[in-house]
Design a protein around this motif. Sequence first.
Motif, short mmCIF file in Angstrom:
data_model
loop_
_atom_site.label_atom_id
_atom_site.label_comp_id
_atom_site.label_asym_id
_atom_site.label_seq_id
_atom_site.Cartn_x
_atom_site.Cartn_y
_atom_site.Cartn_z
N LEU A 167 0.82 -1.22 0.00
CA LEU A 167 0.00 0.00 0.00
C LEU A 167 0.85 1.27 0.00
N ASP A 168 2.18 1.08 0.12
CA ASP A 168 3.12 2.21 0.14
C ASP A 168 2.83 3.15 1.32
N ILE A 169 2.58 2.56 2.49
CA ILE A 169 2.43 3.33 3.71
C ILE A 169 3.29 2.68 4.78
N SER A 170 3.47 3.34 5.90
CA SER A 170 4.30 2.77 6.96
C SER A 170 3.49 1.73 7.74
N PRO A 171 4.15 0.74 8.34
CA PRO A 171 3.45 -0.24 9.17
C PRO A 171 2.65 0.41 10.30
N THR A 172 3.18 1.51 10.86
CA THR A 172 2.46 2.22 11.93
C THR A 172 1.14 2.77 11.42
N THR A 173 1.16 3.37 10.24
CA THR A 173 -0.07 3.90 9.64
C THR A 173 -1.06 2.78 9.36
N LEU A 174 -0.55 1.64 8.86
CA LEU A 174 -1.43 0.51 8.56
C LEU A 174 -2.09 -0.01 9.84
N ARG A 175 -1.32 -0.15 10.91
CA ARG A 175 -1.90 -0.64 12.17
C ARG A 175 -3.00 0.30 12.67
N LYS A 176 -2.80 1.61 12.49
CA LYS A 176 -3.82 2.58 12.90
C LYS A 176 -5.10 2.40 12.07
N LYS A 177 -4.94 2.14 10.78
CA LYS A 177 -6.12 1.93 9.93
C LYS A 177 -6.84 0.64 10.31
#
Length: 448
Positions: A426-436
């Motif tokens: 998704l070209d995002i950081s793992p931290t951002t993904l966990r928040k989503k």
Amino acid sequence: MKILVIDDDAALCRSLQIHLERDGHFVRSCHTAREGMSLHAEGGFDLTFVDLKLPDGSGLDVLKAIRDAESPGLAVMITGTQDMKATIEAVRLGAFDYIRKPLDLEAVLIAVEKAAQEQIRAKSKRRVPLEQAFHPREIVGASRSIVEVIKQVGVLSQNRIPVLIEGESGTGKELVARALHEATSPGKPFVAINCSSVVPTLLESELFGHVRGAFTGADHDKVGRLEHAGEGTVFFDEIGDMAVDLQAKLLRAIQERSFEPVGGVKCIPLRARIVAATHRDVESMVASGAFRGDLYYRLGVSTIRVPPLRERRDDIPLLTSHVLARVSQELHRCVSHVDDKAMRCLQAYDWPGNVRELENVLTRAVLLARTDTLLEDNVAASIGDRPAAYAGPEAPVKTLRDAERDHVERALRSTGWNVTQTAALLDISPTTLRKKIHDYELNAPADK
């Protein structure tokens, strides 16, 4: 990190400064190339965001100054215009990344995060650009996936290793090959060979040439495509259709950097760069014995994947504008606008034939148009009863939140709920993904 923002948009500079300082970074900003180069010359900036078009010059000139500085740091080019040539030049000048306007804050934060990880290595190892001039053909698009393709062209133009271009039919693989050639060997021959259109018994002679008397009908010496290319590029289109016995001979030529014409004994040096393309699943062909694994691994030293049009629907307006300008001129028609419903129609279609099919549809639509504007009826009639799904402009539209939730969930399923792999996809950081995942209340299957 110490960050410098050079952009003539004061509001954008201020917005970036607020967000980045909130994350603990020290940020300076300015609005001209001259001031930016002066500030950077003071030294100490870890990352610089540079706008391509500045009031008193080009952001590329700023990149050159940054590259030549004693403490260059990393640089990210930002622009609001479609300019493939500038993208390639920016990468050649050492740009760490390239972001399109309007700026997506998430993309900016990802760039900063990557820069932080690369900071030490970037300071100790500078990228040296090639000095050759180049005039690449335009690859149209502003989506992240197509910008990545252009950036890869810029990186690979700094060497002459073999490149394999993968992608569905009609995605523009030859256009990418030509852009790579123009960036690497401008003015040198570009020799294209369609492996599926040449009779296998004649392909060997086409590639390597032959001497007089080599076979019946060979009444004179013939220079092969590999020799004719000189120091340019030989492009093997649809390499997956090449006969297995000829694959072995091509592999030997690539490995030895020389070859012999059919019926000859004199070795001819291979000086050209080898670029190949295919729409086939070559790995499956290797597994079944239909394609030599050693040739595949030799060609695939570097691979460029050209995305299908359905994966970059946001590029359709840009592509449409580009194609309409050309088609209108060729057909002597003045069609320069597209109705909103017609554009939604274009973006709703799945395009199994990709950009080539889009060009064909727009050509027919221009012929059907009665004014300077393409209407929905013109486009729908041109698409007709094609096999791909056409949702139409009146299809139900999900909320942005629901669409993003579904997309994130589908990406997680595709990786077996591997957060690291999904974040990269998704070209995002793992931290951002966990928040989503938390915000959308997504739950992994019980067996995970």
